[in-house]
Design an enzyme around this catalytic site. Structure first.
Site: not given
Length: 276
Positions: A134, A147
């Site tokens: 990401s 995360y």
């Protein structure tokens, strides 16, 4: 010759499902996996698609799907580590067990799959490992420590892997999307709702609840098919790049990591004051 084969994790929706469809359209034999095969039953109706149960935290599930691929098709040409989720919340308010589970799925899961397929790719002298990272894997944000930490780990692991397997004819590629219109944000919101809030970070929760950006939506979000196309490119290219960002937001946000920390800190302070 038999078609090339790909193993894709997390195919129940979003990027994983779109990726399975993209590989099928391109003529690959696709092993589409999910924790619950009922969620991917319709994919199994397509020619060339084989569905199977796979919980990436379960060693026996990993062994079973790899053995099935070798038994039925005799080859593993590509692994797409897509399964994952986001645990958002200020560091103080995220339980340590939740951080452990975040890494169990997002980091240890891909590692299990990589260890399982590499011996067969090395024997064949070719193959591609595609890991879904990401933009958050390059630059962290408030409330994204767990995360982002898991995606930073995936980035580091993939960089090491790329150098390790180059001499065996194997490629390792990172896909770095920005915001994507998927159900990913629904689980992120559900996980965040379980956090025990101290009251010290209300500005963050206001930002989280009033915008969809942190949960994967909002302005600039792209469709899952766009990410799937880049994953397919990574599998098909003879010499794929180490990283492939996807979407206009991704490229812009990655560039901000080159700014001095003081500049990025000012931007965060400004946002916090506006929401305080």
């Amino acid at each position: 010759m038999r078609p090339e084969t790909v193993l894709i994790t997390g195919c129940s929706s979003g990027i994983g499902r779109a990726t399975a469809e993209a590989f099928l359209d391109d003529g690959w034999t696709v092993y589409a996996t999910a924790r619950d095969t009922d969620d991917i039953a319709d994919l199994g109706e397509r020619e060339g698609c084989k569905t199977t149960t796979l919980d990436v935290t379960d060693d026996s599930d990993v062994r079973n799907v790899v053995n099935r691929m070798l038994r039925q098709d005799g080859r593993i040409d590509c692994l797409v580590n897509n399964a994952g989720y986001a645990q958002f919340g200020p560091t103080e308010e995220v339980d340590t067990e939740e951080v452990r589970q975040q890494f169990e799925v997002n980091v240890y899961g891909p590692h299990r799959l990589i260890k399982a397929v590499l011996p067969h790719m090395r024997e064949a002298g070719e193959g591609t490992v595609v890991n879904l990272s990401s933009v958050i894997g390059r630059i962290s944000i408030p409330g994204g420590g767990a995360y982002a930490g898991s995606k930073f780990a995936v980035e580091a692991m993939t960089d090491a892997l790329r150098w390790e397997v180059e001499g065996h004819g194997i490629d390792a590629v990172l896909i770095e999307p920005g915001p994507v219109q998927t159900k990913f944000g629904d689980r992120a919101s559900a996980e965040a709702d379980e956090a025990e809030r101290t009251g010290a970070y209300d500005w963050f929760w206001t930002l989280f609840e009033d915008t969809e950006v942190l949960a994967g939506g909002g302005p600039g979000a792209i469709e899952p098919a766009e990410v799937a196309d880049r994953i397919l490119d990574a599998a098909n290219l003879t010499d794929p790049p180490a990283r492939m960002s996807v979407g206009p937001s991704a490229g812009l946000l990655v560039k901000t990591r080159h700014l001095p920390d003081s500049i990025r800190d000012l931007a965060i302070r400004f946002a916090r004051k506006r929401l305080a």
